[in-house]
Design a protein around this motif. Structure first.
Motif, PDB file in Angstrom:
ATOM      1  N   TYR A 194       0.864  -1.177   0.000  1.00 34.02           N
ATOM      2  CA  TYR A 194       0.000   0.000   0.000  1.00 34.02           C
ATOM      3  C   TYR A 194       0.905   1.233   0.000  1.00 34.02           C
ATOM      4  N   LEU A 195       0.882   1.971  -1.088  1.00 38.01           N
ATOM      5  CA  LEU A 195       1.711   3.163  -1.220  1.00 38.01           C
ATOM      6  C   LEU A 195       0.805   4.375  -1.056  1.00 38.01           C
ATOM      7  N   LEU A 196       1.010   5.116   0.026  1.00 41.09           N
ATOM      8  CA  LEU A 196       0.125   6.215   0.385  1.00 41.09           C
ATOM      9  C   LEU A 196       0.739   7.559   0.043  1.00 41.09           C
ATOM     10  N   GLN A 197       0.050   8.324  -0.805  1.00 42.96           N
ATOM     11  CA  GLN A 197       0.438   9.711  -1.018  1.00 42.96           C
ATOM     12  C   GLN A 197       0.307  10.420   0.313  1.00 42.96           C
ATOM     13  N   CYS A 198       1.353  11.126   0.692  1.00 44.55           N
ATOM     14  CA  CYS A 198       1.374  11.794   1.986  1.00 44.55           C
ATOM     15  C   CYS A 198       2.174  13.080   1.851  1.00 44.55           C
ATOM     16  N   THR A 199       1.690  14.126   2.461  1.00 42.99           N
ATOM     17  CA  THR A 199       2.446  15.359   2.601  1.00 42.99           C
ATOM     18  C   THR A 199       2.600  15.587   4.091  1.00 42.99           C
ATOM     19  N   SER A 200       3.831  15.633   4.552  1.00 45.35           N
ATOM     20  CA  SER A 200       4.102  15.726   5.986  1.00 45.35           C
ATOM     21  C   SER A 200       4.049  17.171   6.465  1.00 45.35           C
ATOM     22  N   ALA A 201       2.872  17.742   6.386  1.00 50.57           N
ATOM     23  CA  ALA A 201       2.604  19.073   6.915  1.00 50.57           C
ATOM     24  C   ALA A 201       1.329  18.965   7.733  1.00 50.57           C
ATOM     25  N   TYR A 202       1.297  19.610   8.893  1.00 51.88           N
ATOM     26  CA  TYR A 202       0.167  19.505   9.805  1.00 51.88           C
ATOM     27  C   TYR A 202      -0.330  20.903  10.177  1.00 51.88           C
ATOM     28  N   PRO A 203      -1.391  21.384   9.578  1.00 47.11           N
ATOM     29  CA  PRO A 203      -2.187  20.720   8.552  1.00 47.11           C
ATOM     30  C   PRO A 203      -1.554  20.878   7.168  1.00 47.11           C
ATOM     31  N   PRO A 232      -4.328  22.928   1.191  1.00 50.07           N
ATOM     32  CA  PRO A 232      -4.971  22.326   0.015  1.00 50.07           C
ATOM     33  C   PRO A 232      -4.058  22.241  -1.210  1.00 50.07           C
ATOM     34  N   ASP A 233      -3.254  23.255  -1.447  1.00 46.84           N
ATOM     35  CA  ASP A 233      -2.377  23.244  -2.623  1.00 46.84           C
ATOM     36  C   ASP A 233      -1.275  22.193  -2.547  1.00 46.84           C
ATOM     37  N   ASP A 234      -1.060  21.617  -1.372  1.00 47.77           N
ATOM     38  CA  ASP A 234       0.001  20.621  -1.207  1.00 47.77           C
ATOM     39  C   ASP A 234      -0.518  19.201  -1.007  1.00 47.77           C
ATOM     40  N   CYS A 235      -1.821  18.981  -1.051  1.00 51.47           N
ATOM     41  CA  CYS A 235      -2.373  17.637  -0.853  1.00 51.47           C
ATOM     42  C   CYS A 235      -1.959  16.684  -1.974  1.00 51.47           C
ATOM     43  N   GLY A 250      -2.995   4.600  -2.101  1.00 48.76           N
ATOM     44  CA  GLY A 250      -3.711   5.115  -0.945  1.00 48.76           C
ATOM     45  C   GLY A 250      -3.384   6.564  -0.676  1.00 48.76           C
ATOM     46  N   TYR A 251      -3.992   7.088   0.385  1.00 53.84           N
ATOM     47  CA  TYR A 251      -3.817   8.491   0.742  1.00 53.84           C
ATOM     48  C   TYR A 251      -3.736   8.617   2.252  1.00 53.84           C
ATOM     49  N   SER A 252      -2.716   9.303   2.726  1.00 51.56           N
ATOM     50  CA  SER A 252      -2.545   9.603   4.142  1.00 51.56           C
ATOM     51  C   SER A 252      -2.926  11.063   4.343  1.00 51.56           C
ATOM     52  N   SER A 253      -4.024  11.288   5.026  1.00 49.09           N
ATOM     53  CA  SER A 253      -4.620  12.615   5.132  1.00 49.09           C
ATOM     54  C   SER A 253      -4.105  13.368   6.355  1.00 49.09           C
ATOM     55  N   HIS A 254      -3.442  14.476   6.079  1.00 51.05           N
ATOM     56  CA  HIS A 254      -3.046  15.399   7.140  1.00 51.05           C
ATOM     57  C   HIS A 254      -3.743  16.738   6.925  1.00 51.05           C
ATOM     58  N   ASP A 255      -4.799  16.704   6.119  1.00 48.66           N
ATOM     59  CA  ASP A 255      -5.563  17.899   5.799  1.00 48.66           C
ATOM     60  C   ASP A 255      -6.856  17.904   6.607  1.00 48.66           C
TER      61      ASP A 255
END
Length: 180
Positions: A61-70, A73-76, A97-102
């Motif tokens: 499972y390869l999850l798109q993730c942006t490690s910013a909290y939150p 939107p432009d970086d999701c 997959g998607y790892s949501s930090h938004d």
């Protein structure tokens, strides 16, 4: 090595260890179950490394993730999920997959439409002091998680099937029913 004795069905490798390539290689060589990998703080070179290193993993499972909290939107970058979906035709063990930090559920709903087979969303229970993602987590003590799941299920229903057919609900007021 400690975890291997428990023979877990699945493990997750977080974005925070993406630079520890020797450890990742050890996992790939010694763990035979399914693996979830978050891709925050990484680029195309990491993707290539993961696809090569974990080629023998049953389900990756390869999850798109942006490690910013939150995550703004432009970086999701939910479009990366579609890229992973397309890669699955070349790498049959790959599940996007998607790892949501938004905030909220919109990006996760779009990820489902882009082909996500796994979603990750941070949760907490009440005023848990250890929940360091307070601004983006869903509180299990409220209705927030229930609403999030309902939104994802709606996205799945809206997505429907890939094969085009006439829906049972379809009709057109100008068509004459001549099938009598």
């Amino acid at each position: 090595e400690f975890m291997l004795q428990f023979d877990p069905l699945m493990i997750k490798l977080p974005s925070t260890i993406s630079k520890h390539t020797e450890f990742l290689k050890f996992v790939a060589q010694n763990y035979k179950g399914n693996i979830v990998i978050s891709t925050g703080l990484t680029d195309q070179a990491y993707e290539d490394f993961i696809l090569d290193t974990f080629a023998a993993t049953p389900k990756l499972y390869l999850l798109q993730c942006t490690s910013a909290y939150p995550t703004p939107p432009d970086d999701c970058n939910v479009a990366v999920v579609r890229h992973y979906h397309d890669l699955a035709s070349i790498h049959p063990n790959l599940l996007p997959g998607y790892s949501s930090h938004d905030f909220g559920s919109t990006a996760c709903m779009l990820a489902v439409a882009a082909g996500a087979r796994m979603l990750e969303k941070h949760v907490k229970f009440g005023d848990a002091a250890w929940a360091h993602f307070d601004s983006v987590v869903l509180d299990l003590a409220t209705d927030a998680f229930h609403q999030f799941v309902a939104d994802i299920r709606l996205a799945e229903r809206l997505l429907g099937r890939e094969n085009k057919s006439i829906a049972d609900s379809e009709h057109h007021k100008y068509w004459l029913n001549t099938a009598k």
